[in-house]
Design a protein around this motif. Structure first.
Motif, mmCIF file in Angstrom:
data_model
loop_
_atom_site.group_PDB
_atom_site.id
_atom_site.type_symbol
_atom_site.label_atom_id
_atom_site.label_comp_id
_atom_site.label_asym_id
_atom_site.label_seq_id
_atom_site.Cartn_x
_atom_site.Cartn_y
_atom_site.Cartn_z
ATOM 1 N N ASN A 155 -4.008 8.753 -0.565
ATOM 2 C CA ASN A 155 -3.770 10.268 -0.595
ATOM 3 C C ASN A 155 -5.121 10.739 0.262
ATOM 4 O O ASN A 155 -5.679 11.281 0.190
ATOM 5 N N ASP A 156 -4.295 10.409 1.100
ATOM 6 C CA ASP A 156 -5.182 10.832 2.844
ATOM 7 C C ASP A 156 -6.358 10.082 2.861
ATOM 8 O O ASP A 156 -6.983 10.418 3.607
ATOM 9 N N ALA A 157 -7.065 8.904 2.201
ATOM 10 C CA ALA A 157 -8.481 8.267 2.340
ATOM 11 C C ALA A 157 -8.309 7.150 2.779
ATOM 12 O O ALA A 157 -7.308 6.005 1.782
ATOM 13 N N GLU A 158 -8.899 7.016 3.467
ATOM 14 C CA GLU A 158 -7.979 5.355 3.715
ATOM 15 C C GLU A 158 -8.969 3.936 2.810
ATOM 16 O O GLU A 158 -10.015 4.400 2.644
ATOM 17 N N LEU A 159 -8.224 3.389 2.372
ATOM 18 C CA LEU A 159 -8.865 2.561 1.695
ATOM 19 C C LEU A 159 -8.574 0.630 2.802
ATOM 20 O O LEU A 159 -7.674 0.244 2.340
ATOM 21 N N GLU A 160 -9.466 0.078 2.669
ATOM 22 C CA GLU A 160 -10.017 -1.160 2.450
ATOM 23 C C GLU A 160 -10.108 -2.659 1.718
ATOM 24 O O GLU A 160 -11.680 -2.223 0.928
ATOM 25 N N ALA A 161 -8.912 -2.749 1.171
ATOM 26 C CA ALA A 161 -9.385 -4.184 -0.064
ATOM 27 C C ALA A 161 -8.843 -5.129 -0.165
ATOM 28 O O ALA A 161 -7.434 -4.716 0.706
ATOM 29 N N GLU A 162 -8.758 -6.102 -0.740
ATOM 30 C CA GLU A 162 -8.112 -7.266 -0.724
ATOM 31 C C GLU A 162 -7.741 -7.153 -2.431
ATOM 32 O O GLU A 162 -8.279 -7.366 -3.198
ATOM 33 N N PRO A 163 -6.139 -7.506 -2.370
ATOM 34 C CA PRO A 163 -5.975 -7.465 -3.909
ATOM 35 C C PRO A 163 -6.151 -8.968 -4.919
ATOM 36 O O PRO A 163 -6.052 -10.786 -3.646
ATOM 37 N N ALA A 164 -5.413 -8.808 -6.221
ATOM 38 C CA ALA A 164 -6.406 -10.723 -6.124
ATOM 39 C C ALA A 164 -4.726 -10.524 -5.953
ATOM 40 O O ALA A 164 -3.617 -10.001 -5.724
ATOM 41 N N PRO A 165 -3.977 -12.634 -6.302
ATOM 42 C CA PRO A 165 -3.392 -12.698 -6.630
ATOM 43 C C PRO A 165 -2.050 -12.405 -7.438
ATOM 44 O O PRO A 165 -2.883 -12.180 -8.581
ATOM 45 N N GLY A 166 -1.341 -12.022 -6.742
ATOM 46 C CA GLY A 166 -0.077 -11.666 -7.833
ATOM 47 C C GLY A 166 -0.579 -10.486 -8.643
ATOM 48 O O GLY A 166 0.265 -9.831 -9.413
ATOM 49 N N GLN A 167 -1.400 -9.325 -8.125
ATOM 50 C CA GLN A 167 -2.014 -8.249 -8.738
ATOM 51 C C GLN A 167 -0.690 -7.192 -8.075
ATOM 52 O O GLN A 167 -0.137 -6.922 -7.365
ATOM 53 N N CYS A 168 -0.148 -6.494 -9.060
ATOM 54 C CA CYS A 168 0.374 -4.817 -8.905
ATOM 55 C C CYS A 168 0.032 -3.488 -8.198
ATOM 56 O O CYS A 168 -1.078 -4.045 -8.592
ATOM 57 N N THR A 169 0.741 -2.854 -7.671
ATOM 58 C CA THR A 169 -0.083 -1.900 -7.023
ATOM 59 C C THR A 169 -1.054 -0.705 -8.454
ATOM 60 O O THR A 169 -1.384 -0.191 -7.787
ATOM 61 N N ARG A 170 -0.044 -0.832 -9.449
ATOM 62 C CA ARG A 170 -0.940 -0.157 -10.684
ATOM 63 C C ARG A 170 -2.216 -0.462 -10.251
ATOM 64 O O ARG A 170 -2.988 0.400 -10.222
ATOM 65 N N THR A 171 -1.620 -1.421 -10.907
ATOM 66 C CA THR A 171 -3.935 -1.952 -11.164
ATOM 67 C C THR A 171 -4.468 -2.440 -10.401
ATOM 68 O O THR A 171 -5.697 -1.730 -10.533
ATOM 69 N N PHE A 172 -4.048 -2.465 -9.045
ATOM 70 C CA PHE A 172 -4.645 -2.448 -7.333
ATOM 71 C C PHE A 172 -5.615 -1.428 -7.709
ATOM 72 O O PHE A 172 -6.554 -0.372 -7.639
ATOM 73 N N LEU A 173 -4.508 -0.149 -7.738
ATOM 74 C CA LEU A 173 -4.481 1.203 -7.761
ATOM 75 C C LEU A 173 -6.140 1.463 -8.963
ATOM 76 O O LEU A 173 -6.584 2.695 -8.466
#
Length: 769
Positions: free
Chosen positions: A6-24
């Motif tokens: 949503n036009d805001a920068e996000l810097e993060a590392e997802p967990a191994p195998g994590q999907c976008t839904r839970t990451f967001l």
């Protein structure tokens, strides 16, 4: 990893195998919903570089450098709604609203050229509530240029009962800001997962949890050795004795595939699931019965052999939970034999999942006073509190159950499927515990619609008047009897009493099997039996040569007629006619079928067009009582606060309640704040089922608002109450003046508490389908 959300920068590392839904969601984007985690429902849809995708299918590791837009990012820089969002508000393109974020995101990527193929373009987004018409209208409104003679969007009047009022939560729903059960911060919470039975019927000889208890992150493991030795029903009613006491929180005997065997509570869902796999269970596999016809036969495996009539199980030796046999008017076989025309047939219905988009679940914690607090996706917070306190050995005052907006129910959340284990886990760990069902668990570990086999025989004379009606009904409650008795009782009531017939006879039973349990579902059994009775009426129309509409007109009950259920010798004593419009409904339906309007028939030789009619009748009240206690309070500045314990899950009660209060008090719904679904903040309410949010809680609110109006006018010495105050003989009173007058010596309270109840009486309305 860097990306823009949503036009805001996000810097993060997802967990191994994590999907976008839970990451967001972990990063605060709770507007991205979970409906399936399998790419089927579309509730989690986001724009990935301007392309709509199901975020549950996209590995979060692929997001590096990507641009993600959720429904919250569609609005303009000053908060103005996106055209699709605005159209969903204006066209009321939602009910519960759980799927709405995904629907809007997908639609926002379409153009006017896509409208001709809209069903295919939107096929990745499911809605359980609306029937899609309002969604289609919203999308067409947003994308298609308005024709000069196009009908305007429906007016959302500011108020009174009888107007089409915009839901107060509309803009929050279309922007993803309206919270549902799990839309809260869960940092530090423990997660509960279930080990399910692989067998339809088995006894647990031994269960070893040593490895699971030692697994990383595990805080608690529960088996049948660790739970209260108490039986109850997951079904919730005003009277807990309406349902069999046949369920234990965790049982040494499992009676269907998927039944809870053990529960693991750990720091993460993945750790809990991994620990479940470490539990070693030795089963003694028992004979199972899956066919309800076979369940009653001699020698059939017994599902609950130790249950008795004291547990509300009529005959456990035949797996029969409830049997209804009887009739009135004489011998039905003799009447059929003397009939000029007879038809007979057998119809079967299957088990059906409620498929509400928000899965069952609960979040439990302890408040500062050590009370158990459960936030649940439930239709019945007060009934859940009562049974939860009983099962856990707590005083009800030591338990609070509350809801946010619930993502669909349809009867499936008139149960206690998650709260019991969550409550026990919270008490054992002292920590916040979350249990959110998977979609697979919705199919295997909740409750489904009762499958029924319904045999119907009808007799009629040469004029098409019914002479006899004979029904044989068999209902499959599955492994547990939640709602089994009430559903059978209700299924053979209005479906039969809608027709005048001198001789009626019924044989009906509901039986245990080793199938997934059945439960409450919209219509509460009526649909299954109506399907058979109405199909038989169509067959009778054929053999008598009568138009199906005319046949029904000749035989349907009229206003004031006694209402005879087949197995009762006397008419129903607790139903009262309040309106009658069945003849008008039949006329409207017949005229609509004849006017040639409707969806065009697709081209091609494979399409056929048919038409039909069915007659339906339903009481507007649960048969064994429903109660509500509500409050209405005048606040400074002329606002009002209503309190009602019922729940909003797309049924519209919060909108209706505001309208009722606003109408009585001469104000507008936007000046009425609603508090609902909280056992601490609201008065008692049986729950959101059987249309009682309007007919019971609405009646109580009307009485409370009327009493408050009288108290306000008592302060001013009479006059006219309006949105800005009171016009009295002595001049204008502002609401602050009214409050000051009420607070003076000898003043009155401007907080009103009012109750309404149904004690078995039903208000009857009838109509044609």
């Amino acid at each position: 990893m860097k990306l823009h959300v949503n036009d805001a920068e996000l810097e993060a590392e997802p967990a191994p195998g994590q999907c976008t839904r839970t990451f967001l969601r972990e990063h605060g984007h709770l507007e991205v919903k979970k409906g399936c985690d399998a790419g089927d429902c579309g509730a989690c849809t986001v724009l990935l570089d301007d392309r709509p995708v199901h975020s549950c299918l996209i590995p979060a590791a692929r997001l590096d450098g990507a641009r993600v837009t959720t429904v919250a990012g569609l609005a303009g820089p000053d908060g103005e709604l996106h055209p699709v969002q605005q159209a969903f508000v204006e066209r009321f393109g939602f009910q519960c609203g759980f799927c709405t974020a995904g629907q809007i995101v997908t639609a926002a990527a379409l153009t006017a050229h896509d409208l001709a193929d809209l069903p295919r373009r939107m096929k990745g987004n499911l809605c359980r509530c609306t029937g899609y018409r309002s969604i289609r209208e919203a999308i067409e409104t947003a994308l298609a240029p308005a024709a000069p003679d196009a009908a305007p969007a429906p007016a959302r009047a500011v108020g009174a009962v009888g107007c089409s009022a915009r839901p107060e939560a509309a803009e929050r729903i279309v922007t993803g800001a309206e919270p549902f059960t799990f839309d809260v911060a869960l940092t530090g919470a423990l997660h509960l997962r279930i080990l399910g039975s692989p067998h339809a019927h088995a006894r647990i000889r031994s269960i070893d949890t040593t490895a699971a208890r030692a697994a990383p992150g595990v805080a608690l493991v529960l088996t049948h050795h660790d739970v209260p030795d108490l039986r109850y029903s997951t079904a919730r009613h005003e009277h807990r004795t309406d349902d069999p006491d046949d369920t234990r929180m965790l049982d040494e005997v499992v009676r269907h595939v998927g039944q809870r065997v053990a529960a693991v509570v750990a720091r993460t869902p993945a750790q809990a699931e991994a620990a479940c796999a470490l539990i070693a269970v030795d089963y003694e596999v028992l004979p199972a019965v899956l066919d309800p016809e076979a369940a009653r036969l001699p020698g059939a495996p017994l599902v609950h052999p130790d249950r008795t009539p004291a547990d509300r199980v009529d005959d456990a030796s035949r797996n029969v939970v409830l049997a209804l046999h009887g009739g009135h008017g004489g011998d039905v076989d003799t009447a059929l034999a003397g009939s000029a025309h007879t038809v007979t047939g057998t119809w079967r219905t299957s088990r059906v999942s409620h498929a509400q988009l928000e899965c069952h679940g609960a979040i439990g914690s302890l408040d500062d006073d050590g009370r158990l607090v459960v936030r649940a996706g439930t239709q019945v917070p007060f009934l859940t509190r009562g049974e939860l306190a009983r099962v856990l050995g707590l005083d009800p005052d030591r338990v609070r159950v509350h809801t946010a907006r619930v993502g669909g129910g349809f009867g499936g959340k008139q149960e206690m499927f998650a709260e019991d284990l969550v409550g026990l886990a919270v008490l054992r760990t002292g920590r916040t515990v979350v249990h959110e069902f998977t979609r697979t668990e919705e199919f295997t570990r909740t409750a489904l619609r009762h499958p029924m086999r319904v045999a119907v025989t009808l007799g009629a004379d040469d004029d098409g008047l019914l002479t006899a009606m004979k029904l044989d009904v068999l209902s499959d409650t599955g492994a547990y009897g939640n709602h089994s008795r009430g559903v059978l009782f209700h299924s053979v009531a209005e479906s039969v009493s809608v027709y005048r017939c001198p001789v009626k006879h019924l044989d009906a039973e509901v039986v245990y099997t080793n199938n997934v349990p059945s439960g409450a579902f919209r219509g509460y059994g009526l649909g299954q039996v109506m399907f058979a009775v109405e199909s038989a009426m169509d067959e009778l129309a054929v053999v008598t040569g009568l138009d199906p509409f005319d046949l029904r007109r000749r035989n349907m009950v009229r206003a004031g007629d006694p209402l005879h259920v087949a197995h009762h010798g006397e008419p129903e004593h607790d139903l009262h006619w309040t309106s009658y419009g069945m003849d008008q409904c039949l006329d409207l339906v017949q005229d609509a079928l004849a006017d040639g309007t409707g969806d065009p028939v697709p081209d091609g030789p494979t399409w056929r067009v048919g038409e039909g009619t069915a007659l339906g009748m339903m009481t507007t009240m649960a048969p064994f009582g429903h109660a509500a206690t509500t409050t209405v309070t005048l606040l400074p500045g002329g606002r009002y606060r209503l309190g009602a314990g019922t729940v909003e899950f797309g049924n519209g009660t919060t909108t209706t309640h505001r309208q009722v209060v606003a109408t009585v008090l001469g104000t507008t719904p936007d000046r009425v704040d609603a508090h609902h679904g909280d056992t601490d903040a609201c008065g008692y309410d049986t729950g959101a089922f059987a249309s009682a949010g309007t007919t019971v809680a609405g009646k109580a609110l009307h009485a409370a608002a009327t009493a408050l109006r009288e108290r306000i006018l008592a302060v001013t010495g009479g006059g006219e109450l309006h949105a800005d105050g009171v016009t009295a003989a002595g001049g204008e009173w502002s609401f602050d003046d009214v409050l000051a007058g009420a607070a003076s010596p000898g003043g009155v309270s401007l907080w009103v508490r009012q109750a309404a109840a149904s004690s078995g009486s039903g208000l009857l309305t009838v109509g044609g389908l």
